[in-house]
Scaffold this motif. Sequence first.
Motif, short mmCIF file in Angstrom:
data_model
loop_
_atom_site.label_atom_id
_atom_site.label_comp_id
_atom_site.label_asym_id
_atom_site.label_seq_id
_atom_site.Cartn_x
_atom_site.Cartn_y
_atom_site.Cartn_z
N GLN A 85 0.82 -1.19 0.00
CA GLN A 85 0.00 0.00 0.00
C GLN A 85 0.87 1.26 0.00
OE1 GLN A 85 -3.44 0.64 0.22
NE2 GLN A 85 -3.90 -1.50 -0.22
N TRP A 86 0.50 2.17 -0.90
CA TRP A 86 1.14 3.49 -0.95
C TRP A 86 0.08 4.50 -1.39
CZ3 TRP A 86 2.35 6.83 -5.18
CH2 TRP A 86 3.11 7.95 -4.81
N LEU A 87 -0.28 5.39 -0.45
CA LEU A 87 -1.39 6.31 -0.68
C LEU A 87 -2.65 5.51 -1.03
CD1 LEU A 87 0.47 9.14 -2.66
CD2 LEU A 87 -0.01 9.00 -0.20
N VAL A 88 -3.21 5.72 -2.23
CA VAL A 88 -4.42 4.97 -2.60
C VAL A 88 -4.09 3.85 -3.59
CG1 VAL A 88 -5.98 6.90 -2.22
CG2 VAL A 88 -4.91 6.61 -4.46
N PHE A 89 -2.81 3.52 -3.73
CA PHE A 89 -2.38 2.50 -4.68
C PHE A 89 -1.80 1.30 -3.93
CE2 PHE A 89 -1.80 6.68 -6.69
CZ PHE A 89 -2.70 6.56 -7.75
N ALA A 90 -1.80 0.16 -4.64
CA ALA A 90 -1.17 -1.05 -4.10
C ALA A 90 -0.23 -1.57 -5.19
CB ALA A 90 -2.21 -2.08 -3.72
N HIS A 91 0.96 -1.01 -5.27
CA HIS A 91 1.87 -1.35 -6.35
C HIS A 91 2.58 -2.67 -6.06
CE1 HIS A 91 4.30 0.93 -3.44
NE2 HIS A 91 5.30 0.14 -3.82
N GLY A 92 3.00 -3.35 -7.13
CA GLY A 92 3.70 -4.61 -6.97
C GLY A 92 3.79 -5.36 -8.29
N PHE A 93 4.04 -6.67 -8.20
CA PHE A 93 4.21 -7.52 -9.38
C PHE A 93 3.33 -8.75 -9.23
CE2 PHE A 93 8.10 -5.10 -8.81
CZ PHE A 93 8.37 -4.64 -10.08
N GLU A 94 3.06 -9.41 -10.36
CA GLU A 94 2.28 -10.64 -10.31
C GLU A 94 2.62 -11.52 -11.51
OE1 GLU A 94 -1.93 -10.17 -10.71
OE2 GLU A 94 -1.75 -8.61 -12.25
N LEU A 95 2.40 -12.81 -11.32
CA LEU A 95 2.45 -13.80 -12.39
C LEU A 95 1.04 -14.37 -12.56
CD1 LEU A 95 5.71 -15.74 -11.41
CD2 LEU A 95 5.48 -13.96 -13.16
N TYR A 96 0.64 -14.63 -13.79
CA TYR A 96 -0.72 -15.14 -13.99
C TYR A 96 -0.70 -16.25 -15.04
CZ TYR A 96 -0.98 -12.49 -18.38
OH TYR A 96 -0.75 -12.02 -19.65
N TYR A 97 -1.70 -17.13 -14.94
CA TYR A 97 -1.88 -18.22 -15.90
C TYR A 97 -3.37 -18.42 -16.08
CZ TYR A 97 -1.88 -22.88 -18.00
OH TYR A 97 -2.08 -23.94 -18.83
N ASN A 98 -3.84 -18.34 -17.33
CA ASN A 98 -5.27 -18.49 -17.64
C ASN A 98 -5.61 -19.98 -17.78
OD1 ASN A 98 -7.91 -18.19 -18.41
ND2 ASN A 98 -7.47 -17.31 -20.42
N LEU A 99 -6.44 -20.48 -16.87
CA LEU A 99 -6.84 -21.89 -16.91
C LEU A 99 -7.72 -22.21 -18.11
CD1 LEU A 99 -7.68 -22.51 -13.14
CD2 LEU A 99 -5.67 -23.28 -14.39
N VAL A 100 -8.38 -21.19 -18.65
CA VAL A 100 -9.27 -21.38 -19.80
C VAL A 100 -8.46 -21.14 -21.08
CG1 VAL A 100 -11.36 -20.58 -20.97
CG2 VAL A 100 -11.28 -20.68 -18.47
N PRO A 101 -8.52 -22.02 -22.08
CA PRO A 101 -7.78 -21.78 -23.33
C PRO A 101 -8.15 -20.44 -23.95
CG PRO A 101 -8.65 -24.01 -23.27
CD PRO A 101 -9.26 -23.30 -22.10
N THR A 102 -7.16 -19.77 -24.49
CA THR A 102 -7.40 -18.46 -25.10
C THR A 102 -8.32 -18.57 -26.31
OG1 THR A 102 -5.22 -17.72 -24.40
CG2 THR A 102 -6.29 -16.46 -26.13
N PHE A 103 -8.10 -19.59 -27.14
CA PHE A 103 -8.86 -19.75 -28.38
C PHE A 103 -9.75 -20.98 -28.29
CE2 PHE A 103 -4.93 -17.56 -29.49
CZ PHE A 103 -5.43 -16.42 -30.10
N VAL A 104 -10.84 -20.94 -29.03
CA VAL A 104 -11.77 -22.06 -29.10
C VAL A 104 -11.36 -22.96 -30.26
CG1 VAL A 104 -14.18 -22.72 -29.44
CG2 VAL A 104 -13.61 -20.66 -28.13
N GLY A 105 -11.43 -24.27 -30.05
CA GLY A 105 -11.12 -25.22 -31.11
C GLY A 105 -9.63 -25.41 -31.29
N GLY A 106 -9.27 -26.04 -32.39
CA GLY A 106 -7.86 -26.31 -32.64
C GLY A 106 -7.44 -27.64 -32.06
N ASP A 107 -6.34 -28.18 -32.60
CA ASP A 107 -5.86 -29.47 -32.11
C ASP A 107 -5.19 -29.35 -30.76
OD1 ASP A 107 -6.74 -30.61 -34.47
OD2 ASP A 107 -4.81 -30.29 -35.50
#
Length: 316
Positions: free
Chosen positions: A282-304
């Motif tokens: 927390q800094w003033l009204v912000f919460a600065h930092g870093f993150e890593l993310y991984y989308n469990l849902v495939p980005t695109f529909v279909g495909g092999d």
Amino acid sequence: MKKLLLTFFLLALTSVGYSQVIDTVDHSIEAQQLIEKQQKEQQQLLEKQQKEQDKFLEQQQKEAAAAAKEQQKAEEAAAKQLAKEQKEAEKAEKRAIAEQKLIEKQQREARRAERRERIGRTWKRSFDPFAQLGCNAIFGDAPDLRFGTPAAFGMGILVHYPLAKHWDLDLGLNYRACFYLFSNGVNYDAAGDTLMPSVSANYVRERDRIFTQTIQLPILMSYVGEEGQQFFAGVKLGYNFINKFVHSSWDGSEWNKVSTDLKSRSVVNRYRVDLTIGTMEQWLVFAHGFELYYNLVPTFVGGDKKIHEFGIGIRL
């Protein structure tokens, strides 16, 4: 002489009979007058009795009306008194309820104050502009038509609610805008509602990308250190409410851009479920930092092959 005597005898007899008739008539008249007098007296007596009876009935009616009026007044007074008592009882009940609510509120506030004192902090909210850079597939999949680099930016609000001395529950709302920049030449076939390899054209440079706008609901659990730094993990549930395919070409003097709305969900998945871990402070009204993310849902529909997005983000 005999005739004279006989005449006198007859006249005397007639006079006696006439006298008897007159007497009889006089007696009849007197009797009739007596009867009429008696009838008149009886009628007067009956009229007097009727008047007295009417007067008595009228007096009884007046007394009954007065009694009914008094009874009505008494009933109205009793009803008013009952309504007054009920109103006073309702007021007393409301006062008791208000006092009970005040006591419960004071108890809740006391518990909150005790809890805040024990935890050492209260709830906060932060406004979090962010930027993300990721990849749609592993580098070994570079020849895949859908291989590329997603770049996103957005803004969010997060509420940090303390659960314990070192633990916070963070809930919020994010707006995320993202460009999926394809590494290979890609075109969108509107008729077939699918992605196709692009046909070479006489352009100096081409760029093919998909633009999405997403609403996300972050649900995070944070560990709060002694210095206030937070280490968090959680999910961000998202829905893409706008999906566009954008083709840009550079002819040597200017960029020409063509934007096409994706017709259905047969190209880009409308949903996202991002697993995320990171740090924020927390800094003033912000919460600065870093993150890593991984989308469990495939980005695109279909495909092999199912292609999932992953990347790194910075909270400004």
